[in-house]
Design a protein around this motif. Structure first.
Motif, PDB file in Angstrom:
ATOM      1  N   TRP A 156     111.653  58.161  84.789  1.00 26.16           N
ATOM      2  CA  TRP A 156     110.364  58.177  84.096  1.00 26.16           C
ATOM      3  C   TRP A 156     110.524  57.630  82.683  1.00 26.16           C
ATOM      4  O   TRP A 156     109.701  56.842  82.210  1.00 26.16           O
ATOM      5  N   GLU A 239     101.336  60.894  78.976  1.00 18.53           N
ATOM      6  CA  GLU A 239     101.734  62.249  79.311  1.00 18.53           C
ATOM      7  C   GLU A 239     101.484  62.563  80.782  1.00 18.53           C
ATOM      8  O   GLU A 239     102.315  63.158  81.444  1.00 18.53           O
ATOM      9  N   SER A 240     100.320  62.136  81.288  1.00 16.00           N
ATOM     10  CA  SER A 240      99.985  62.541  82.643  1.00 16.00           C
ATOM     11  C   SER A 240     100.549  61.591  83.684  1.00 16.00           C
ATOM     12  O   SER A 240     100.498  61.880  84.858  1.00 16.00           O
ATOM     13  N   GLU A 241     101.080  60.463  83.250  1.00 16.88           N
ATOM     14  CA  GLU A 241     101.650  59.542  84.229  1.00 16.88           C
ATOM     15  C   GLU A 241     103.169  59.613  84.236  1.00 16.88           C
ATOM     16  O   GLU A 241     103.795  59.822  85.261  1.00 16.88           O
ATOM     17  N   LEU A 242     103.754  59.463  83.051  1.00 25.82           N
ATOM     18  CA  LEU A 242     105.210  59.369  82.968  1.00 25.82           C
ATOM     19  C   LEU A 242     105.825  60.643  82.397  1.00 25.82           C
ATOM     20  O   LEU A 242     106.853  60.593  81.743  1.00 25.82           O
ATOM     21  N   VAL A 243     105.174  61.766  82.624  1.00 24.84           N
ATOM     22  CA  VAL A 243     105.617  63.046  82.088  1.00 24.84           C
ATOM     23  C   VAL A 243     105.528  63.010  80.576  1.00 24.84           C
ATOM     24  O   VAL A 243     104.682  63.608  79.975  1.00 24.84           O
ATOM     25  N   PRO A 320      89.914  57.224  77.278  1.00 25.71           N
ATOM     26  CA  PRO A 320      91.010  57.326  78.234  1.00 25.71           C
ATOM     27  C   PRO A 320      91.967  56.153  78.079  1.00 25.71           C
ATOM     28  O   PRO A 320      91.749  55.266  77.256  1.00 25.71           O
ATOM     29  N   ARG A 321      92.988  56.167  78.876  1.00 28.79           N
ATOM     30  CA  ARG A 321      94.074  55.193  78.745  1.00 28.79           C
ATOM     31  C   ARG A 321      93.831  54.024  79.697  1.00 28.79           C
ATOM     32  O   ARG A 321      93.288  54.214  80.778  1.00 28.79           O
ATOM     33  N   ARG A 323      95.156  50.855  82.155  1.00 27.85           N
ATOM     34  CA  ARG A 323      96.262  50.714  83.102  1.00 27.85           C
ATOM     35  C   ARG A 323      97.174  49.580  82.632  1.00 27.85           C
ATOM     36  O   ARG A 323      96.789  48.776  81.779  1.00 27.85           O
TER      37      ARG A 323
ATOM     38  N   HIS C  22     105.374  67.980  87.453  1.00 24.48           N
ATOM     39  CA  HIS C  22     104.833  66.814  86.768  1.00 24.48           C
ATOM     40  C   HIS C  22     103.441  67.187  86.252  1.00 24.48           C
ATOM     41  O   HIS C  22     102.694  67.867  86.938  1.00 24.48           O
ATOM     42  N   PRO C  23     103.087  66.762  85.033  1.00 27.70           N
ATOM     43  CA  PRO C  23     101.835  67.253  84.445  1.00 27.70           C
ATOM     44  C   PRO C  23     100.582  66.938  85.241  1.00 27.70           C
ATOM     45  O   PRO C  23      99.603  67.645  85.130  1.00 27.70           O
ATOM     46  N   SER C  24     100.582  65.868  86.003  1.00 26.57           N
ATOM     47  CA  SER C  24      99.320  65.524  86.657  1.00 26.57           C
ATOM     48  C   SER C  24      99.286  65.938  88.118  1.00 26.57           C
ATOM     49  O   SER C  24      98.324  65.654  88.805  1.00 26.57           O
ATOM     50  N   ASP C 127      93.774  63.402  83.089  1.00 28.73           N
ATOM     51  CA  ASP C 127      94.855  62.639  83.712  1.00 28.73           C
ATOM     52  C   ASP C 127      94.829  61.195  83.266  1.00 28.73           C
ATOM     53  O   ASP C 127      95.862  60.531  83.218  1.00 28.73           O
ATOM     54  N   LEU C 128      93.644  60.701  82.962  1.00 20.30           N
ATOM     55  CA  LEU C 128      93.536  59.322  82.512  1.00 20.30           C
ATOM     56  C   LEU C 128      93.721  59.217  81.000  1.00 20.30           C
ATOM     57  O   LEU C 128      93.539  58.151  80.433  1.00 20.30           O
ATOM     58  N   GLY C 129      94.040  60.314  80.354  1.00 20.58           N
ATOM     59  CA  GLY C 129      94.358  60.252  78.934  1.00 20.58           C
ATOM     60  C   GLY C 129      93.266  60.734  78.019  1.00 20.58           C
ATOM     61  O   GLY C 129      93.473  60.818  76.821  1.00 20.58           O
ATOM     62  N   ALA C 130      92.069  61.023  78.554  1.00 20.62           N
ATOM     63  CA  ALA C 130      90.995  61.509  77.695  1.00 20.62           C
ATOM     64  C   ALA C 130      90.964  63.029  77.772  1.00 20.62           C
ATOM     65  O   ALA C 130      90.576  63.591  78.793  1.00 20.62           O
ATOM     66  N   ARG C 205      89.139  52.059  85.205  1.00 22.63           N
ATOM     67  CA  ARG C 205      90.316  52.732  85.760  1.00 22.63           C
ATOM     68  C   ARG C 205      90.042  53.277  87.162  1.00 22.63           C
ATOM     69  O   ARG C 205      90.947  53.387  87.980  1.00 22.63           O
ATOM     70  N   VAL C 366      97.981  58.833  90.025  1.00 20.45           N
ATOM     71  CA  VAL C 366      97.550  59.954  89.202  1.00 20.45           C
ATOM     72  C   VAL C 366      96.044  60.121  89.278  1.00 20.45           C
ATOM     73  O   VAL C 366      95.525  61.222  89.503  1.00 20.45           O
TER      74      VAL C 366
END
Lengths: 399, 173, 381
Positions: A156, A239-243, A320-321, A323, C22-24, C127-130, C205, C366
């Motif tokens: 990761w 954080e939520s994708e790659l720990v 949000p993030r 891709r 894993h967080p998600s 999970d998408l960062g928001a 996304r 995710v």
């Protein structure tokens, strides 16, 4: 900086060359002690406090409010806690690289402070290649993150490191191109010269030189976000994708260093944007030319920078993030061509308007009006949305 | 289609293979000969009058005399429900898989294999689902006794209340 | 997984372990990912970390004593799981539930559905960062939990329903508060939508990601909002009504390619997100109706002290927040079930992951997990 040392040397009546060198060395050391250690670290710390308080406000919660007034000293407590924690290291990690990686990141951010002009005289070293220096020094961050990702021996982390490398290398191009337009306008690479080419009033800033500079400003700002890996471009540490990306395996003070660097980076983004586009420390003409005006100029600089930092923090907690593929598409499909086009347009405009100061002023006021309109639009929409929900910041909205 | 009509149609088609059928209980059900399960399943899914496209759930039960594997079917289009049961011997609980007919059966069959030891022939990926892969025994069988330890870990906690009550019981004796 | 062959190295295939911490992966899920760089080849789910053998425990407990365990099947929508079990046992025993109790049941079930969807859509956003939308929803959920606490004394695992009714009556005071919250809740939902649902990055996304069409949904038995997002208008509350749902007026939102402007198709992650949002609006509508029409009267039917249902087996489906939740109960005539099986929505959604996860990015996995709203204890039970 040299001017301060020179004036000191003259006022103290030192004539010998060794004495002069000694004094300049001492002043330099004192200045780096003054700026770097108790200024940069607290700034990163205070930014962290600011970020957490703003995030708390935005999310209808409180945020840190126990240590110190309004929780202001929270960052010291966090720093001490991080220092006391055990410095864990994975068994199969590449140990020397693992140890050295946070320093690279920290250094890459800290060293940029050398060339940032806080006021007319308050600059550690006004390098004649200042902007070049900053671009090259921030590349250390990429190296550090890549090292951290690789040496952790964690897949990761590795993905995080590689993501970071590809992201930063890609976004360096639009950043450099947008800086290039500023350099074109100024005719110098020195940071002080860039600030001095601007003025106090908004239409004298580089952003409102012509409408294409507004485009460049946005490209620079967004690319800087991507280079500083802030949301919506925080893919390396998603954080939520790659720990937690490259810093998954870090703990204690090394982990804190990554985060100090991140918040320091926030500061650098703000400072760079201010210097390049928003007029830097420029005060009204009456408040220039003397070393005693430093506080005023410093406050002006910090106000502008804080505004930028505030926007960055707000973006961080709103969006949000993106891709990975979208990130690359934004850079290569839109930003690079657009910035090349803008460079061309800016050059043409410079050639056309050369010598016509009235034309230049008219265009400046016009483009200042454009971006001020955008600022007004954002504020207007914020207020309208606020009214629509009838939301109160107070937690007990039913009572 | 009404439950009674439904059962009539199925019995007319597979008369000998339907061991039992009833619509007297809560839900209509049929008990199918294990060898004919796949044929019946294909018929239930594909026939115009049946159209059972949704496998609601599938489970196994230990009925002491035999092990029962069943699945509940529903048709989104015709809005009728049917339970299909198969009775298997304890010695050799083996039946054809229906996981290629309804993909949902894949995990349900893995679960039944895990918890009851029913062996689904030709299942693409018959592994334990809930329990660890090296677990011994099938917990939902009625004669199952849990091991005391698993890889050196105690599976039973010390229960102080139980000890006291046992002592009291001894004293009374 | 452990022995990497030369072929795998040659084809640049990397085996990644996603989870169990894993967080998600909400709760304790594990995926074994085969990736080529960032692109997924397969994601093989590995479940069982939360297997608490609830079905085995049920065999040794009398019918009423199993209620607390049903809470733990789905901790985000515990009331719905309560309701599902109560409906199943009552149908087995042939008990008529007083009308007021039915209204209260529907009220709490819908409140819990909203609370569960709040976490579902909120955690998808986080999970998408928001992170902010998630906390907005948690803030609103606190109010719902407060009211549920006023009604039954617990906030997460309620054990509120009993066989033949509910344990405590609904006070007028609480009812007024809930009605007041519903007004604000609809506004807050609108605020949430404006913050995240129409956000361009968010749309991009989710649009066209993890598309599950109607056929795949039916094949794998995917149920609930995930099925409706694929365009099939099926809701147990409408199609096989239980409790008083046939008296209530509400719509079933279905996926209509809400993100079509950004390349979305029917059944993509954004549709699943949007169907949940619209379902929350419907649930608010149901709560309003229930509070308006709730009759006075008993809240508990006369039930024998020792419940001995007739011999037989029964399957009763209900609509939980994560789709169809049904209890299959074998009764052997004693006061304990012979065998009890819980059919949950997350289980079937999880079983489809191996097929639908092909060819996407890790980041899309995710959002896929988030959009299916999988709750780990429901998968493992």
């Amino acid at each position: 900086m040299e001017s301060i040392t020179n004036s000191l040397i003259q006022s103290w009546g030192i004539t010998s060359s060794t004495g002069a060198q000694l004094v300049s060395l001492l002043v330099m050391l004192a200045f780096s002690a003054v700026v770097l250690i108790p200024f940069f670290l607290p700034f990163a710390g205070i930014t962290s406090w600011l970020e957490r308080r703003i995030a708390g406000r935005m999310q209808s919660r409180v945020g840190p409010n126990i240590n110190g007034p309004q929780g202001f000293l929270q960052w010291i407590a966090d720093g001490v806690k991080a220092m006391e924690k055990e410095d864990l290291m994975p068994d199969d990690a590449d140990k020397p690289l693992f140890k050295v990686a946070p320093y690279f990141v920290f250094m890459g951010v800290g060293a940029t402070l050398v060339a940032i002009p806080f006021s007319e005289y308050l600059v550690l070293s006004d390098l004649n290649v200042g902007i070049f220096y900053i671009i090259s020094v921030t590349s250390f961050v990429t190296v550090g993150i890549l090292l951290a990702g690789w040496s952790s021996n964690n897949k990761w982390s590795l993905i995080g490191g590689v993501r970071s490398a590809s992201q930063m290398i890609s976004y360096e191009i639009p950043t450099a191109l947008s800086i290039l337009t500023v350099v074109l306008l100024t005719g110098s690479l020195s940071m002080q010269d860039i600030v001095k080419a601007q003025g106090f009033w908004p239409w004298q800033w580089h952003i409102s030189n012509n409408p294409f500079m507004i485009v460049m400003f946005f490209i620079f700002f967004i690319s800087a976000l991507a280079e500083g890996s802030r949301t919506p471009f925080d893919l390396p540490e998603a954080e939520s994708e790659l720990v937690s990306g490259y810093n998954t395996e870090y703990s204690g003070i090394r982990f804190a260093m990554f985060f100090l660097a991140e918040w320091g980076n926030l500061f650098v983004i703000g400072a760079m944007t201010t210097v390049l586009f928003l007029g830097g420390w420029q005060a009204p003409v009456a408040l220039q030319g003397s070393i005693w005006n430093t506080p005023v100029q410093f406050i002006i600089f910090m106000t502008k920078m804080s505004a930028v930092v505030f926007i960055v923090i707000q973006l961080r907690w709103t969006l949000p993030r993106v891709r990975v593929d979208q990130l690359m598409i934004i850079c290569w499909h839109y930003f690079v061509p657009l910035s090349l086009l803008s460079i061309l347009a800016v050059t043409i405009w410079m050639a056309l308007s050369y010598g016509h100061s009235a034309l230049e002023l008219g265009m400046s006021i016009f483009s200042a009006a454009i971006w001020l309109y955008f600022v007004f639009l954002v504020l207007f929409r914020a207020v309208r949305n606020f009214k629509k929900t009838n939301a109160k910041l107070n937690l007990n909205f039913l009572e | 289609m009404k439950p009674s009509e439904l059962l009539n149609v199925i019995e007319a088609e597979f008369g000998d293979f339907i061991l039992e059928s009833s619509d007297q209980g809560f839900d209509p059900y049929i008990v199918v000969e294990p060898d004919a399960l796949r044929d019946v399943s294909f018929f239930l899914r594909d026939d115009e009058r049946m159209k059972f496209d949704f496998l609601r759930t599938s489970l196994g039960t230990d009925k002491i005399d035999f092990i029962e594997s069943l699945f509940v079917l529903y048709s989104y289009e015709l809005k009728h429900q049917l339970i299909v049961k198969v009775e298997l011997s304890h010695k050799n609980p083996e039946v054809d898989t229906v996981s290629d007919i309804w993909k949902a059966a894949n995990w349900y069959e893995r679960e039944s294999y895990d918890l009851l030891g029913i062996n689904y022939k030709d299942h693409p990926d018959l592994r334990r689902l809930m329990m660890p892969h090296d677990w011994v025994g099938h917990p939902l069988l009625k004669d199952y006794k849990s091991p005391k330890k698993y890889h050196g870990m105690d599976l039973y906690r010390f229960n102080p209340v139980l000890k006291v009550t046992k002592k009291k019981a001894k004293k009374k004796k | 997984m452990s022995n990497i062959t030369e072929k795998e190295v040659f084809f640049d295939e990397m085996t990644l372990n996603m989870g169990p911490h894993h967080p998600s992966t909400h709760g304790v899920l594990r995926f074994v990912l085969k990736t080529d760089g960032e692109i997924l080849k397969t994601a093989i789910p590995d479940v069982g970390f939360l297997h608490r053998s609830i079905e085995k425990i049920a065999e040794s407990l009398p019918y009423p004593q199993f209620f607390p365990y049903t809470d733990r099947v789905d901790y985000l929508a515990a009331m719905n799981a309560n309701h599902a079990y109560a409906v199943a046992v009552e149908k087995l025993l042939g008990i008529e539930v007083p009308e007021r109790a039915e209204y209260i049941r529907v009220l709490v079930a819908e409140m819990n559905r909203i609370a569960s969807h709040m976490v579902g859509v909120g955690s998808l956003a986080s999970d998408l960062g928001a992170f902010t939308p998630f906390l907005f929803n948690l803030r609103d959920r606190e109010y719902l939990y407060d009211y549920l606490e006023e009604m039954c004394g617990a906030r997460l695992t309620y054990n509120y329903l009993s066989i033949g009714g509910v344990h405590r009556d609904l006070k007028q005071e609480t009812a007024d508060k809930i009605l007041k919250f519903v007004e604000q809740g609809i506004k807050n939902l609108d605020e949430f939508n404006r913050l995240i649902a129409y956000n361009k990055i968010f749309l991009r996304r989710l649009a066209g990601v993890a598309v599950v069409n109607k056929k795949t949904c039916i094949e794998y038995g995917i149920v609930g909002p995930n099925l409706r997002a694929a365009g099939l208008k099926y809701d147990v509350r409408k199609d096989q009504p239980y409790s008083i749902y046939d008296k209530l007026d509400f719509d079933i939102p279905v996926g209509e390619a809400y993100a079509a402007s950004d390349g979305g198709v029917i059944g993509d992650a954004y549709d699943r997100f949007m169907v949940r949002i619209k379902e929350m609006e419907q649930s608010y509508k149901i709560i309003k109706q229930v509070l308006k029409e709730i009759p006075e009267g008993e809240i508990q039917a006369k039930v024998p002290r020792k419940l001995k249902p007739p011999v037989g087996d029964i399957y009763v489906p209900t609509e939980s927040a994560r789709g169809e939740m049904g209890y299959y109960i074998f009764s052997d005539g004693t006061d304990k079930p012979w065998r009890l099986k819980i059919r949950t929505g997350s289980f079937s959604a999880m079983s489809a992951f191996e097929e639908i996860s092909n060819g996407y990015f890790i980041a899309d996995l995710v959002s896929a997990i988030g959009s299916f709203d999988i709750v780990a204890p429901e998968v493992d039970r």
